[in-house]
Design a protein around this motif. Structure first.
Motif, PDB file in Angstrom:
ATOM      1  N   LYS A 250       0.829  -1.207   0.000  1.00  0.00           N
ATOM      2  CA  LYS A 250       0.000   0.000   0.000  1.00  0.00           C
ATOM      3  C   LYS A 250       0.860   1.252   0.000  1.00  0.00           C
ATOM      4  N   ARG A 251       1.981   1.201   0.732  1.00  0.00           N
ATOM      5  CA  ARG A 251       2.803   2.392   0.842  1.00  0.00           C
ATOM      6  C   ARG A 251       3.676   2.599  -0.393  1.00  0.00           C
ATOM      7  N   THR A 252       4.233   1.487  -0.909  1.00  0.00           N
ATOM      8  CA  THR A 252       5.263   1.665  -1.938  1.00  0.00           C
ATOM      9  C   THR A 252       4.770   1.488  -3.365  1.00  0.00           C
ATOM     10  N   PHE A 253       3.700   0.720  -3.565  1.00  0.00           N
ATOM     11  CA  PHE A 253       3.291   0.428  -4.936  1.00  0.00           C
ATOM     12  C   PHE A 253       2.871   1.676  -5.719  1.00  0.00           C
ATOM     13  N   PRO A 254       2.132   2.631  -5.084  1.00  0.00           N
ATOM     14  CA  PRO A 254       1.768   3.824  -5.858  1.00  0.00           C
ATOM     15  C   PRO A 254       2.979   4.552  -6.446  1.00  0.00           C
ATOM     16  N   ILE A 255       4.082   4.568  -5.703  1.00  0.00           N
ATOM     17  CA  ILE A 255       5.280   5.244  -6.212  1.00  0.00           C
ATOM     18  C   ILE A 255       5.826   4.506  -7.431  1.00  0.00           C
ATOM     19  N   SER A 256       5.905   3.158  -7.304  1.00  0.00           N
ATOM     20  CA  SER A 256       6.409   2.375  -8.431  1.00  0.00           C
ATOM     21  C   SER A 256       5.501   2.509  -9.638  1.00  0.00           C
ATOM     22  N   LEU A 257       4.198   2.519  -9.398  1.00  0.00           N
ATOM     23  CA  LEU A 257       3.238   2.638 -10.489  1.00  0.00           C
ATOM     24  C   LEU A 257       3.419   3.976 -11.201  1.00  0.00           C
ATOM     25  N   ASN A 258       3.573   5.025 -10.401  1.00  0.00           N
ATOM     26  CA  ASN A 258       3.801   6.355 -10.939  1.00  0.00           C
ATOM     27  C   ASN A 258       5.026   6.347 -11.866  1.00  0.00           C
ATOM     28  N   LEU A 259       6.134   5.825 -11.349  1.00  0.00           N
ATOM     29  CA  LEU A 259       7.369   5.750 -12.141  1.00  0.00           C
ATOM     30  C   LEU A 259       7.161   4.913 -13.394  1.00  0.00           C
ATOM     31  N   GLY A 260       6.491   3.747 -13.220  1.00  0.00           N
ATOM     32  CA  GLY A 260       6.269   2.839 -14.346  1.00  0.00           C
ATOM     33  C   GLY A 260       5.438   3.476 -15.443  1.00  0.00           C
ATOM     34  N   ILE A 261       4.379   4.190 -15.051  1.00  0.00           N
ATOM     35  CA  ILE A 261       3.516   4.803 -16.058  1.00  0.00           C
ATOM     36  C   ILE A 261       4.263   5.904 -16.808  1.00  0.00           C
ATOM     37  N   ARG A 262       5.040   6.701 -16.067  1.00  0.00           N
ATOM     38  CA  ARG A 262       5.850   7.716 -16.738  1.00  0.00           C
ATOM     39  C   ARG A 262       6.754   7.083 -17.790  1.00  0.00           C
ATOM     40  N   ALA A 263       7.467   6.015 -17.350  1.00  0.00           N
ATOM     41  CA  ALA A 263       8.405   5.362 -18.265  1.00  0.00           C
ATOM     42  C   ALA A 263       7.658   4.788 -19.459  1.00  0.00           C
ATOM     43  N   PHE A 264       6.484   4.202 -19.196  1.00  0.00           N
ATOM     44  CA  PHE A 264       5.704   3.572 -20.256  1.00  0.00           C
ATOM     45  C   PHE A 264       5.292   4.610 -21.308  1.00  0.00           C
ATOM     46  N   ILE A 265       4.816   5.763 -20.822  1.00  0.00           N
ATOM     47  CA  ILE A 265       4.384   6.806 -21.754  1.00  0.00           C
ATOM     48  C   ILE A 265       5.566   7.280 -22.601  1.00  0.00           C
ATOM     49  N   ILE A 266       6.710   7.519 -21.940  1.00  0.00           N
ATOM     50  CA  ILE A 266       7.886   7.963 -22.695  1.00  0.00           C
ATOM     51  C   ILE A 266       8.244   6.917 -23.747  1.00  0.00           C
ATOM     52  N   ALA A 267       8.288   5.638 -23.307  1.00  0.00           N
ATOM     53  CA  ALA A 267       8.701   4.570 -24.223  1.00  0.00           C
ATOM     54  C   ALA A 267       7.768   4.498 -25.420  1.00  0.00           C
ATOM     55  N   VAL A 268       6.444   4.556 -25.176  1.00  0.00           N
ATOM     56  CA  VAL A 268       5.490   4.396 -26.270  1.00  0.00           C
ATOM     57  C   VAL A 268       5.577   5.577 -27.238  1.00  0.00           C
ATOM     58  N   PHE A 269       5.539   6.798 -26.703  1.00  0.00           N
ATOM     59  CA  PHE A 269       5.492   7.945 -27.609  1.00  0.00           C
ATOM     60  C   PHE A 269       6.802   8.122 -28.370  1.00  0.00           C
ATOM     61  N   VAL A 270       7.903   8.154 -27.628  1.00  0.00           N
ATOM     62  CA  VAL A 270       9.196   8.353 -28.304  1.00  0.00           C
ATOM     63  C   VAL A 270       9.496   7.166 -29.219  1.00  0.00           C
ATOM     64  N   GLY A 271       9.194   5.949 -28.749  1.00  0.00           N
ATOM     65  CA  GLY A 271       9.472   4.763 -29.553  1.00  0.00           C
ATOM     66  C   GLY A 271       8.701   4.771 -30.859  1.00  0.00           C
ATOM     67  N   LEU A 272       7.396   5.056 -30.781  1.00  0.00           N
ATOM     68  CA  LEU A 272       6.586   5.079 -32.001  1.00  0.00           C
ATOM     69  C   LEU A 272       7.082   6.161 -32.957  1.00  0.00           C
ATOM     70  N   LEU A 273       7.372   7.331 -32.401  1.00  0.00           N
ATOM     71  CA  LEU A 273       7.809   8.441 -33.240  1.00  0.00           C
ATOM     72  C   LEU A 273       9.122   8.105 -33.947  1.00  0.00           C
ATOM     73  N   LEU A 274      10.082   7.596 -33.171  1.00  0.00           N
ATOM     74  CA  LEU A 274      11.382   7.259 -33.764  1.00  0.00           C
ATOM     75  C   LEU A 274      11.224   6.174 -34.817  1.00  0.00           C
ATOM     76  N   GLY A 275      10.404   5.149 -34.505  1.00  0.00           N
ATOM     77  CA  GLY A 275      10.200   4.060 -35.454  1.00  0.00           C
ATOM     78  C   GLY A 275       9.578   4.554 -36.742  1.00  0.00           C
ATOM     79  N   LEU A 276       8.607   5.433 -36.605  1.00  0.00           N
ATOM     80  CA  LEU A 276       7.906   5.981 -37.765  1.00  0.00           C
ATOM     81  C   LEU A 276       8.870   6.790 -38.635  1.00  0.00           C
ATOM     82  N   LEU A 277       9.591   7.722 -38.002  1.00  0.00           N
ATOM     83  CA  LEU A 277      10.527   8.559 -38.754  1.00  0.00           C
ATOM     84  C   LEU A 277      11.595   7.701 -39.419  1.00  0.00           C
ATOM     85  N   SER A 278      12.039   6.688 -38.663  1.00  0.00           N
ATOM     86  CA  SER A 278      13.096   5.834 -39.173  1.00  0.00           C
ATOM     87  C   SER A 278      12.640   5.073 -40.412  1.00  0.00           C
TER      88      SER A 278
END
Lengths: 316, 274
Positions: free
Chosen positions: A91-119
Motif C-alpha cells: 500500500k505504501r510503496t506500490f503507488p510510487i512504483s506505479l507512478n514511475l512505471g507509467i511515466r516510463a511507459f508513456i515515454i517509451a510508447v510515444f518516443v518509440g513510435l515516433l522514432l520508429g515511424l521517422l526511421s
C-alpha cells in the motif's frame, strides 16, 4: 468475444495459481530457520513463533491456509520486522512504483513510435541510423548499466557543469530521491530506454512492411499525398504488432524498476524488494513476488483482451 | 545442416559490422580463457598498498580495485564466468526446449495441445521473479544461476522447435520419405532434426545474451556469484559504489558487457536473415 474474455481470464487464473504454488514449494526449501539465526531463543518463544507461522502443520494444511489467506488478500508478515505486513508495504510503496512505471511507459510508447515511424519514412538517413543505434543499445544493454550511466553523466556531470556555469547550487537533475518533477525525469527515461528501443525497432519494421503493401502503392498511384497515406492508411495497420508487444514491455518495465529504484533511491516497491532480498526477509520477498506476478499477469491479460478489440482477426 | 552453417558464415562476411562483432566476440572469448590462465596476477590476491590504481599503471593494465586486486585479471575472469553462465544456460535451454517442442510437434493432437498449454502457463509467469526466488532459496552460485535460468527460459525455444516440426511434418520430402516406407525414427533423425538446426541456432544466438543479461540483473540484486569470484555484472555493481571517484572500476566491465551483448545481437540478427 465474451467467450474469449472468459477463456483468457481462466487462463490467467491458472497462471496465478501456478505462481502461488511455485512460491509455496520454494518456501518449504528455505535455508535454515529464520528464528534461530542470531540469538538463542527461549524454546517457548520459538514454539509460539512456529505456531504463529504454522510451521508445524503438515504441508497440505499449510497450503490450504496459505491459499485462503491469499484470497483474502493476506500476503504474510515480514520475518525481519515485526508488525509489518506485506500488504502494508504494498500500500505504501506500490503507488510510487506505479507512478514511475507509467511515466516510463508513456515515454517509451510515444518516443518509440515516433522514432520508429521517422526511421521507416527516412530509411538509411541520419534519423534511421540514430534510431537503430538507440534501439540496439536499448535491447542489448542491461537496465542497471543504463541507469548508472545516466545517473553519472546526466545527474552528476551535466548538472555539475550547469551549476558551475550558472554559479548557483541549483541542481537541474537531482542524483537521488523522489520529491518533485525534476527528480522523476532521469529515472523515468532510464527505465523507459529498453522498452523504447524495442518499440522503435518493431514500429520501424512493421511500417516498412506496411508501406510496401499493394494498397499503399495503389493509394500512391491515385495521387494521395505522402502524409495522407502514412497517417490515414499505413499507421493504423503498422501499429498493430506494436500493440501486441505492450504487455511484455510493461512487464519488463516493472522488473526494470527494481533496479532503477535502487540506483536512484526511489522509495518504491522494487527498492523494498531488493532490500528484503539483502536482509533475508523471505516472506516479504515471496509476498511481493506474488503481488508483482499478479500485476504482470493482469496487465498481459488486459492487453490481450484489448488487442482483440483493436484487431478482431485474432479472435478467429 | 552444413549448408545453413555455410550460408550463415557467408551472410556474416557480407556485413562489416557483423564481421567486427564476430572478431570482438572471438577476442573476448580468447582473452577470458587465456588471461586468467597466463597472467602472473590472480583475481583474488590483495595488495593493500596499491588500492585504486588508475588504468595503465605499471603491472595493472586496468588498474586495481578497493583491495588492490588486479582489475585486468578480474575483468577477464568475470567475462569467463558471465560467458560460461550464458552459454551453458542457453545450451541447457536449447536441449530442454528442443526435446519438449519436438515431442509436442511429433506427437500432435491432444498431447500437443496439453504440452503447449503448459508452455503457455510457464511463459506467462514472469521468469525473472522465479529466477530470483530460486537463487534466493538455493543460495547463489554459478550452478544455481544456471539451473534457475535453464528451467525458466526454455519455453521460447520449445515453441520455435514445435512450429518448425509441425511445418516439416507436412513438407513434401517428409511425406515422400513416409510413402517410401521410412520408419518414424529415421524421419525424425534424418529429416526433422537437421532441418530444425537453423532456427535453433538463431534462437541460441539470442538466448546467450538473454542469459548474460539475466545473470547481470541477479548480480546487481546481490544474488549473483559469491566473492571473491565475480562476473562482469558483479564487477559493474561493485564498481558502482566508487563511480564518482574511480569511474574506471565500473566503466571497463560495463563497456565489455555492452559490446558483448551488442555483438551477440548483431550476429543473431544477421543469421536470422538467412
Amino acid at each position: 468475444m465474451v467467450c474469449f474474455i472468459i477463456k483468457r481470464l481462466a487462463f490467467s487464473l491458472i497462471t496465478i495459481w501456478a505462481v502461488v504454488t511455485i512460491t509455496f514449494v520454494l518456501l518449504q526449501f528455505l535455508p535454515g530457520d529464520p528464528f534461530t539465526n542470531d540469538k538463542i531463543v527461549h524454546p517457548q518463544i520459538l514454539e509460539n513463533l512456529k505456531e504463529k507461522y504454522r510451521l508445524d502443520a503438515p504441508w497440505h494444511e499449510r497450503y490450504t491456509t496459505y491459499l485462503k489467506g491469499l484470497i483474502k488478500g493476506d500476503l504474510g508478515i515480514s520475518m525481519v520486522y515485526r508488525n509489518r505486513s506485506v500488504t502494508s508495504i504494498i500500500k505504501r510503496t506500490f503507488p510510487i512504483s506505479l507512478n514511475l512505471g507509467i511515466r516510463a511507459f508513456i515515454i517509451a510508447v510515444f518516443v518509440g513510435l515516433l522514432l520508429g515511424l521517422l526511421s521507416a519514412l527516412y530509411k538509411n538517413k541520419t534519423i534511421d541510423h540514430f534510431t537503430l543505434t538507440i534501439s540496439m543499445i536499448g535491447v542489448a544493454v542491461p537496465g542497471f548499466i543504463i541507469g548508472t550511466l545516466f545517473q553519472y553523466f546526466i545527474c552528476y556531470k551535466l548538472s555539475g557543469i550547469i551549476q558551475e556555469f550558472t554559479g548557483t547550487t541549483f541542481r537541474l537533475f537531482p542524483i537521488t530521491g523522489w520529491e518533485g518533477f525534476r527528480h522523476t525525469i532521469v529515472p523515468s527515461v532510464s527505465l523507459a530506454f529498453g522498452a523504447l528501443g524495442m518499440i522503435a525497432r518493431m514500429m520501424r519494421e512493421s511500417m516498412i512492411n506496411t508501406l510496401s503493401q499493394r494498397y499503399i502503392v495503389s493509394a500512391k498511384s491515385k495521387g494521395l499525398k505522402q502524409s495522407e497515406i502514412v497517417l490515414k492508411h499505413a499507421l493504423k495497420n503498422a501499429i498493430l504488432p506494436v500493440i501486441s508487444l505492450l504487455g511484455p514491455l510493461f512487464t519488463s518495465i516493472i522488473l526494470g524498476s527494481f533496479v532503477i529504484e535502487n540506483i536512484f533511491s526511489i522509495p518504491g516497491m522494487g527498492q523494498h524488494f531488493v532490500t528484503s532480498i539483502k536482509t533475508g526477509d523471505y516472506t516479504m520477498v515471496l509476498g511481493l513476488s506474488i503481488f508483482t506476478s499478479f500485476v504482470v499477469v493482469m496487465i498481459n491479460t488486459f492487453t490481450d483482451i484489448l488487442y482483440t478489440f483493436v484487431d478482431p482477426r485474432v479472435r478467429l | 545442416m552444413f549448408l545453413t552453417a555455410r550460408s550463415a558464415v557467408d551472410k556474416i562476411k557480407e556485413s562489416k559490422l557483423a564481421v567486427t562483432c564476430a572478431f570482438f566476440l572471438a577476442a573476448v572469448i580468447l582473452l577470458s580463457i587465456f588471461v586468467p590462465l597466463l597472467s602472473t596476477n590472480n583475481y583474488y590476491s590483495q595488495d593493500l598498498n596499491n588500492t585504486f590504481q588508475p588504468p595503465l599503471t605499471k603491472g595493472n593494465l586496468f588498474g586495481t580495485d578497493e583491495f588492490g586486486r588486479d582489475q585486468f585479471v578480474r575483468v577477464w575472469q568475470g567475462a569467463r564466468i558471465s560467458l560460461t553462465i550464458g552459454v551453458v544456460a542457453a545450451l541447457i535451454q536449447m536441449i530442454i526446449g528442443s526435446i519438449y517442442g519436438g515431442l509436442s510437434g511429433i506427437l500432435g493432437g491432444l498431447a500437443d495441445e496439453i504440452l503447449m498449454r503448459i508452455v503457455d502457463v510457464i511463459h506467462s509467469i514472469p521468469n525473472l521473479i522465479i529466477v530470483i526466488l530460486i537463487t534466493m532459496v538455493m543460495g547463489s552460485s554459478p550452478f544455481t544461476v544456471i539451473l534457475a535460468l535453464s528451467i525458466t527460459e526454455w519455453t521460447g525455444m520449445s515453441r520455435v522447435v514445435r512450429g518448425q516440426t509441425l511445418m516439416l511434418r507436412e513438407m513434401e520430402f517428409v511425406q515422400a520419405a513416409k510413402v517410401l516406407g521410412a520408419k518414424k525414427t529415421r524421419i525424425i533423425l534424418r529429416h526433422i532434426i537437421p532441418n530444425c538446426f537453423g532456427p535453433i541456432m538463431v534462437n541460441l544466438m539470442f538466448s546467450i545474451p538473454g542469459a548474460i543479461f539475466a545473470e547481470s540483473f541477479l548480480s546487481f540484486l546481490g544474488l549473483g556469484i559469491n566473492i571473491p569470484k565475480a562476473s562482469l555484472g558483479t564487477l559493474a555493481s561493485e564498481g558502482y559504489r566508487f563511480i564518482s571517484y574511480y569511474p574506471w572500476l565500473i566503466m571497463i566491465p560495463v563497456l565489455i558487457i555492452t559490446l558483448t551483448m551488442i555483438s551477440f545481437n548483431v550476429l543473431g540478427d544477421t543469421i536470422k536473415e538467412v
